[in-house]
Design a protein around this motif. Structure first.
Motif, PDB file in Angstrom:
ATOM      1  N   PRO A 168     -17.526 -37.742  36.478  1.00  0.00           N
ATOM      2  CA  PRO A 168     -18.273 -38.845  35.872  1.00  0.00           C
ATOM      3  C   PRO A 168     -19.712 -38.899  36.382  1.00  0.00           C
ATOM      4  CG  PRO A 168     -16.121 -39.591  36.625  1.00  0.00           C
ATOM      5  CD  PRO A 168     -16.286 -38.206  37.140  1.00  0.00           C
ATOM      6  N   SER A 169     -20.581 -39.457  35.587  1.00  0.00           N
ATOM      7  CA  SER A 169     -22.018 -39.430  35.875  1.00  0.00           C
ATOM      8  C   SER A 169     -22.400 -40.167  37.158  1.00  0.00           C
ATOM      9  CB  SER A 169     -22.799 -40.027  34.694  1.00  0.00           C
ATOM     10  OG  SER A 169     -22.348 -41.343  34.436  1.00  0.00           O
ATOM     11  N   LYS A 170     -21.656 -41.187  37.531  1.00  0.00           N
ATOM     12  CA  LYS A 170     -22.014 -41.987  38.701  1.00  0.00           C
ATOM     13  C   LYS A 170     -21.463 -41.419  40.012  1.00  0.00           C
ATOM     14  CE  LYS A 170     -22.560 -46.393  36.246  1.00  0.00           C
ATOM     15  NZ  LYS A 170     -22.108 -47.796  36.173  1.00  0.00           N
ATOM     16  N   THR A 171     -20.794 -40.280  39.945  1.00  0.00           N
ATOM     17  CA  THR A 171     -20.242 -39.684  41.167  1.00  0.00           C
ATOM     18  C   THR A 171     -21.356 -39.131  42.040  1.00  0.00           C
ATOM     19  OG1 THR A 171     -18.250 -39.041  39.922  1.00  0.00           O
ATOM     20  CG2 THR A 171     -18.588 -38.005  42.073  1.00  0.00           C
ATOM     21  N   LYS A 172     -21.405 -39.544  43.298  1.00  0.00           N
ATOM     22  CA  LYS A 172     -22.420 -39.049  44.232  1.00  0.00           C
ATOM     23  C   LYS A 172     -22.028 -37.664  44.723  1.00  0.00           C
ATOM     24  CE  LYS A 172     -23.327 -43.761  45.804  1.00  0.00           C
ATOM     25  NZ  LYS A 172     -23.172 -44.713  46.925  1.00  0.00           N
ATOM     26  N   LEU A 173     -22.997 -36.736  44.721  1.00  0.00           N
ATOM     27  CA  LEU A 173     -22.746 -35.358  45.165  1.00  0.00           C
ATOM     28  C   LEU A 173     -23.683 -35.034  46.324  1.00  0.00           C
ATOM     29  CD1 LEU A 173     -22.566 -33.640  41.650  1.00  0.00           C
ATOM     30  CD2 LEU A 173     -20.643 -34.367  43.060  1.00  0.00           C
ATOM     31  N   LEU A 174     -23.114 -34.803  47.499  1.00  0.00           N
ATOM     32  CA  LEU A 174     -23.903 -34.473  48.682  1.00  0.00           C
ATOM     33  C   LEU A 174     -23.418 -33.140  49.245  1.00  0.00           C
ATOM     34  CD1 LEU A 174     -23.962 -37.985  50.419  1.00  0.00           C
ATOM     35  CD2 LEU A 174     -25.783 -36.938  49.089  1.00  0.00           C
ATOM     36  N   PHE A 175     -24.360 -32.211  49.458  1.00  0.00           N
ATOM     37  CA  PHE A 175     -24.007 -30.872  49.935  1.00  0.00           C
ATOM     38  C   PHE A 175     -24.616 -30.615  51.314  1.00  0.00           C
ATOM     39  CE2 PHE A 175     -23.786 -30.864  45.338  1.00  0.00           C
ATOM     40  CZ  PHE A 175     -22.584 -30.209  45.089  1.00  0.00           C
ATOM     41  N   ASN A 176     -24.231 -29.482  51.896  1.00  0.00           N
ATOM     42  CA  ASN A 176     -24.706 -29.078  53.234  1.00  0.00           C
ATOM     43  C   ASN A 176     -24.413 -30.156  54.282  1.00  0.00           C
ATOM     44  OD1 ASN A 176     -25.973 -26.550  52.337  1.00  0.00           O
ATOM     45  ND2 ASN A 176     -27.434 -27.899  51.289  1.00  0.00           N
ATOM     46  N   GLN A 177     -23.249 -30.785  54.143  1.00  0.00           N
ATOM     47  CA  GLN A 177     -22.855 -31.850  55.055  1.00  0.00           C
ATOM     48  C   GLN A 177     -22.004 -31.287  56.205  1.00  0.00           C
ATOM     49  OE1 GLN A 177     -23.666 -35.432  54.458  1.00  0.00           O
ATOM     50  NE2 GLN A 177     -25.134 -34.163  53.345  1.00  0.00           N
ATOM     51  N   LYS A 178     -22.495 -31.481  57.419  1.00  0.00           N
ATOM     52  CA  LYS A 178     -21.720 -31.087  58.584  1.00  0.00           C
ATOM     53  C   LYS A 178     -20.614 -32.123  58.836  1.00  0.00           C
ATOM     54  CE  LYS A 178     -25.687 -28.804  60.725  1.00  0.00           C
ATOM     55  NZ  LYS A 178     -26.660 -28.820  61.854  1.00  0.00           N
ATOM     56  N   PRO A 179     -19.564 -31.749  59.622  1.00  0.00           N
ATOM     57  CA  PRO A 179     -18.482 -32.709  59.892  1.00  0.00           C
ATOM     58  C   PRO A 179     -18.975 -34.065  60.382  1.00  0.00           C
ATOM     59  CG  PRO A 179     -17.832 -30.541  60.666  1.00  0.00           C
ATOM     60  CD  PRO A 179     -19.252 -30.418  60.196  1.00  0.00           C
ATOM     61  N   ASN A 180     -19.978 -34.065  61.253  1.00  0.00           N
ATOM     62  CA  ASN A 180     -20.485 -35.330  61.787  1.00  0.00           C
ATOM     63  C   ASN A 180     -21.255 -36.119  60.724  1.00  0.00           C
ATOM     64  OD1 ASN A 180     -20.751 -37.001  64.229  1.00  0.00           O
ATOM     65  ND2 ASN A 180     -22.945 -36.681  63.897  1.00  0.00           N
ATOM     66  N   ASP A 181     -21.885 -35.408  59.772  1.00  0.00           N
ATOM     67  CA  ASP A 181     -22.592 -36.083  58.682  1.00  0.00           C
ATOM     68  C   ASP A 181     -21.617 -36.881  57.813  1.00  0.00           C
ATOM     69  OD1 ASP A 181     -24.976 -34.940  59.533  1.00  0.00           O
ATOM     70  OD2 ASP A 181     -24.773 -33.193  58.214  1.00  0.00           O
ATOM     71  N   LYS A 182     -20.436 -36.299  57.586  1.00  0.00           N
ATOM     72  CA  LYS A 182     -19.417 -36.971  56.780  1.00  0.00           C
ATOM     73  C   LYS A 182     -18.953 -38.249  57.470  1.00  0.00           C
ATOM     74  CE  LYS A 182     -17.669 -32.609  54.852  1.00  0.00           C
ATOM     75  NZ  LYS A 182     -16.496 -31.722  54.691  1.00  0.00           N
ATOM     76  N   LEU A 183     -18.741 -38.135  58.776  1.00  0.00           N
ATOM     77  CA  LEU A 183     -18.296 -39.289  59.553  1.00  0.00           C
ATOM     78  C   LEU A 183     -19.326 -40.416  59.486  1.00  0.00           C
ATOM     79  CD1 LEU A 183     -16.648 -39.149  63.069  1.00  0.00           C
ATOM     80  CD2 LEU A 183     -18.439 -40.793  62.600  1.00  0.00           C
ATOM     81  N   GLU A 184     -20.583 -40.071  59.694  1.00  0.00           N
ATOM     82  CA  GLU A 184     -21.648 -41.078  59.685  1.00  0.00           C
ATOM     83  C   GLU A 184     -21.815 -41.712  58.308  1.00  0.00           C
ATOM     84  OE1 GLU A 184     -23.309 -42.345  62.172  1.00  0.00           O
ATOM     85  OE2 GLU A 184     -22.246 -41.074  63.617  1.00  0.00           O
ATOM     86  N   TYR A 185     -21.633 -40.913  57.250  1.00  0.00           N
ATOM     87  CA  TYR A 185     -21.738 -41.431  55.883  1.00  0.00           C
ATOM     88  C   TYR A 185     -20.670 -42.508  55.645  1.00  0.00           C
ATOM     89  CZ  TYR A 185     -21.909 -41.434  50.752  1.00  0.00           C
ATOM     90  OH  TYR A 185     -22.013 -41.805  49.435  1.00  0.00           O
ATOM     91  N   ILE A 186     -19.449 -42.225  56.090  1.00  0.00           N
ATOM     92  CA  ILE A 186     -18.346 -43.177  55.936  1.00  0.00           C
ATOM     93  C   ILE A 186     -18.612 -44.440  56.750  1.00  0.00           C
ATOM     94  CG2 ILE A 186     -15.897 -43.566  56.449  1.00  0.00           C
ATOM     95  CD1 ILE A 186     -15.442 -40.593  55.754  1.00  0.00           C
TER      96      ILE A 186
END
Length: 790
Positions: free
Chosen positions: A648-666
């Motif tokens: 769907p168009s509103k889905t956010k797509l983030l690439f080149n995310q390290k494991p710690n980046d994912k944690l911080e995003y959440i």
């Protein structure tokens, strides 16, 4: 007591500096036991006998057999030469003070690192340092403080198959007394005014009083104990109204027969307790049935690789049998106890012991379930099946739940907190009213209100609803850690997905090689290096490449989120990102690629063309209506255009995310008020899974179990994720409906009770019937819910 003797154990005190309140102690252990008992108001312990802390003479020499290595090996769960773990059955565990003492054993001896009590099973699981302590010393220590464990030498068990029949005995006593009390009440019920009744009615009444004694002081004791503990800790629980009702009935009935005011309500009293216990027995049997259906098989659908005739075959962990040869890859959990056959074993037992330092093992050494291999691939032979190990304890261990459940108040607690206060208020107000209107009805009204408004139905709603749904989910290959996950899943509003291995399928991926040709030796080294890794791209590439000879690598290292490095003989290889292998490209790489360098010379890359899971687009279109969606990927943006078309168009797509980046995003979104569900492959996502409100791991023939996840979803059921979330929300609605039914029942029942039209014995019959009706409703409703799941 002699001033030179220890107040606790009676030994001569060589060091006179250890004193508290003019009491002398020979060591810190005795001093700490006294402090613990004193803090818990248990100093009466010392009134029982002189020097109660001394090792009883009857156990002197009794546990010398615990010095035998062969016996110790049979009893302990874990032993790596430094740390031992054992679970002991303690028959004397009976209250919160027992739990306090047994969970503070580390204060008695510093060599004990951890102790955890299972109150229901009356066991304590103790972890201790083997260099400074041993099993014999532990057993003697427990015996010294009054908690001697039960150890059966017949079958080398630290516990026994203990079937608690106390409820059955209490039910039998209450049933016998109720039947006789009713029989003796019949003449007065039917107003038989014959001579023999006038002559024997006092005998009948006193017989009913005698029958009521074991019922009140034995069969009903659990309600009194629970109510007392609740009042002591300043918490109102559901047993307080019941205990009050029983006391009122018993006191009033006793007063009536003593002063010859009437026959009392001993039939109602015994009937009340009988029906209460009958309802509890029904609950216990039904819930144990649900728990039995959700046994160890429900925890681990993940697969482990079994070697059969030099062929690697994935099998589910609960199919492992003694003697099976297993292949354990890097970062995989050892599912059963076994013997190391070959490979460079470096085992991380932090899940088991809490110690993060990896232990090196040699061929022939014993490996324990729960350890994680951290250095390449190893082969082992199973010496137990999975149900005989304690692997299943790891996932459900409360240690891994504490962070997520902090601040989370479940539905039952939120309602029951207010329920008892309301019931007690109604009971008191209605009793005061009848004291002025018709005092003869006041006590009847008070008792009937307390009984009819018993919130047993409320207490049963959630356990039976969630328990049955856990069983149904397990059959549909969606395995949850515990019941609270269902309720937490119903509250989520944001879903975050990993890409590789989560929304992409490892089995259908295609890869094209571009670069310098690899020599035969390099191909063999590449294949064997990939063999040891559990990363989705490694598994895909391993399956794509042609079969090569199996060799033992000289070294193997996997760098999280970067790649793998290995050596054999004079050859070295690096597999992973372009930066990791030392390759700098002038043009931007658009597709997911795995780069290879051999002996520090760049060779080429495998470019992957992802195959997305079946039903991905349809699933996201369903989810977008109610949830914020995001994809967090460690890969580059090569698949961005494809994903934009699929999602769907509103889905956010983030690439080149390290494991710690994912944690911080959440974490950022949680601070903004989001309730986050993280769906990952369990390998690079451990931090993100732990940080999320609910973490789900997708299982696809790999054994990368992590206690950080709250649920395991079979990869074949990925497209049904929305249905499982929807079912969780429906389960909460079922509980609310059952609360509503219970509320209407209570309102109607309270009307008749407050107006004095309801006898206590009738209320006692109706109360368990309402509980049973709630259980039937929730079971039928969840079964209908289960049938809607494809």
């Amino acid at each position: 007591m002699d001033k030179n003797k220890c107040y606790h154990c009676g030994d001569i005190c060589e060091n006179t500096t250890l004193t508290i309140q003019d009491k002398m102690f020979c060591c810190n252990g005795c001093k700490t036991v006294y402090e613990i008992l004193s803090e818990s108001d248990l100093t009466c312990y010392y009134d029982l006998e002189t020097s109660p802390g001394a090792a009883p003479k009857e156990i002197e020499g009794k546990y010398d057999f615990l010095s035998e290595e062969k016996i110790i090996e049979k009893l302990v769960e874990f032993d790596d030469g430094k740390t031992q773990i054992v679970t002991l059955y303690i028959p004397h565990i009976h209250c919160s003070s027992c739990i306090w003492i047994l969970e503070n054993l580390n204060k008695l001896n510093a060599a004990i690192t951890h102790s955890q009590v299972n109150f229901g099973k009356k066991t304590v699981r103790v972890t201790y340092n083997l260099n400074a302590f041993n099993l014999k010393a532990l057993v003697i220590l427990l015996s010294t403080v009054g908690y001697e464990p039960y150890i059966s030498l017949d079958d080398y068990k630290t516990g026994k198959e203990n079937v608690n029949r106390s409820l059955i005995y209490k039910l039998g006593v209450a049933g016998f007394a109720f039947g006789n009390a009713m029989f003796l009440s019949f003449p007065e019920y039917f107003e038989v005014n014959e001579y023999w009744l006038e002559k024997y009615k006092h005998v009948f009444r006193w017989l009913m009083f005698i029958y009521s004694l074991p019922v009140v002081f034995y069969a009903a004791q659990d309600y009194f104990i629970s109510a007392y503990k609740a009042i002591k800790t300043k918490v109102l629980n559901i047993d307080i109204p019941i205990a009050l009702g029983v006391i009122v009935l018993f006191v009033r009935s006793t007063v009536e027969i003593v002063f010859d005011y009437g026959s009392g309500f001993f039939d109602s009293l015994t009937g009340l307790i009988f029906f209460l216990l009958l309802g509890r027995f029904f609950q216990q049997k039904t819930y144990s049935f649900l728990s039995f259906e959700r046994d160890y098989k429900s925890y681990f659908p993940i697969a482990v690789t079994k070697i059969i005739n030099n062929t690697e075959v994935p099998v589910q962990v609960y199919d492992i049998k003694k003697g099976d040869r297993l292949l354990i890859r890097n970062q995989e959990l050892i599912p059963v106890d076994g013997i190391l056959i070959n490979g460079d074993a470096k085992i991380d037992y932090s899940f088991v012991t809490g110690e993060s330092e990896a232990v090196t093992k040699q061929s022939g050494d014993k490996l324990f379930a729960g350890g994680k291999q951290t250095k390449g691939v190893i082969e082992m032979e199973a010496i137990k099946s999975v149900e005989q190990s304690y692997l299943t304890q790891l996932w459900s261990n409360d240690v891994f739940n504490k962070n997520k459940e902090e601040g989370f108040t479940n539905l039952t607690n939120a309602i029951s907190k207010r329920f008892t206060v309301i019931v007690l208020s109604i009971a008191v107000l209605s009793t005061l009213f009848w004291l002025f209107v018709d005092s003869s009805k006041a006590l009847n009204v008070f008792t009937a209100v307390l009984i009819i408004a018993c919130p047993c139905a409320i207490a049963l709603s959630a356990p039976f609803t969630f328990g049955n749904l856990l069983r149904i989910f397990g059959k549909k290959k969606f395995y949850l850690k515990n019941a609270s996950v269902i309720e937490q899943l119903s509250h989520i509003n944001t879903i975050i997905f990993d890409k590789t291995g989560t929304i992409t399928s490892n089995k259908k991926s295609e890869a094209v090689y571009n670069g310098l040709p690899l020599s035969t030796e390099e191909e063999v080294l590449l294949k064997n290096t990939l063999r040891g890794s559990n990363h989705p791209l490694s598994r895909s590439l391993y399956n794509i490449l042609q079969s090569n000879n199996i060799i033992t690598l000289d070294s193997y290292e996997e760098y999280l989120g970067q790649g793998i490095q290995a050596t054999h003989a004079s050859k070295s290889i690096k597999i992973g990102s372009a930066k990791f292998v030392g390759y700098q490209s002038e043009t931007e790489v658009l597709n997911t690629a795995v780069h290879i360098s051999a002996n520090n010379t760049y060779k080429g890359k495998f470019t992957f063309y992802n195959s997305y899971r079946k039903g991905l687009s349809k699933l996201f279109n369903k989810l977008k209506k109610n949830f914020d969606l995001a994809i967090l990927s460690g890969d580059n943006e090569g698949e961005k255009d494809n994903l934009k078309k699929l999602l769907p168009s509103k889905t956010k797509l983030l690439f080149n995310q390290k494991p710690n980046d994912k944690l911080e995003y959440i974490k950022y979104h949680q601070d903004e008020g989001a309730k986050v569900l993280m769906v990952g492959d369990g390998l690079n996502d451990a931090g993100a899974l732990a940080q999320s409100d609910v973490g789900i791991v997708i299982s696809e023939n790999i054994n990368v179990f992590s206690p950080a996840c709250d649920a395991i979803l079979d990869a074949t059921k990925f497209n049904q994720l929305y249905s499982f979330i929807k079912a969780s929300k429906s389960a909460v609605k079922i509980i609310k409906w059952s609360f509503l039914l219970s509320f209407f029942y209570n309102v109607i029942g309270l009307y008749f009770a407050v107006t004095g039209q309801l006898a206590p014995v009738i209320a006692a019959i109706l109360m368990p019937l309402s509980s049973i009706s709630i259980v039937v409703f929730t079971t039928i409703a969840t079964n209908i819910l289960g049938k809607r799941l494809k």
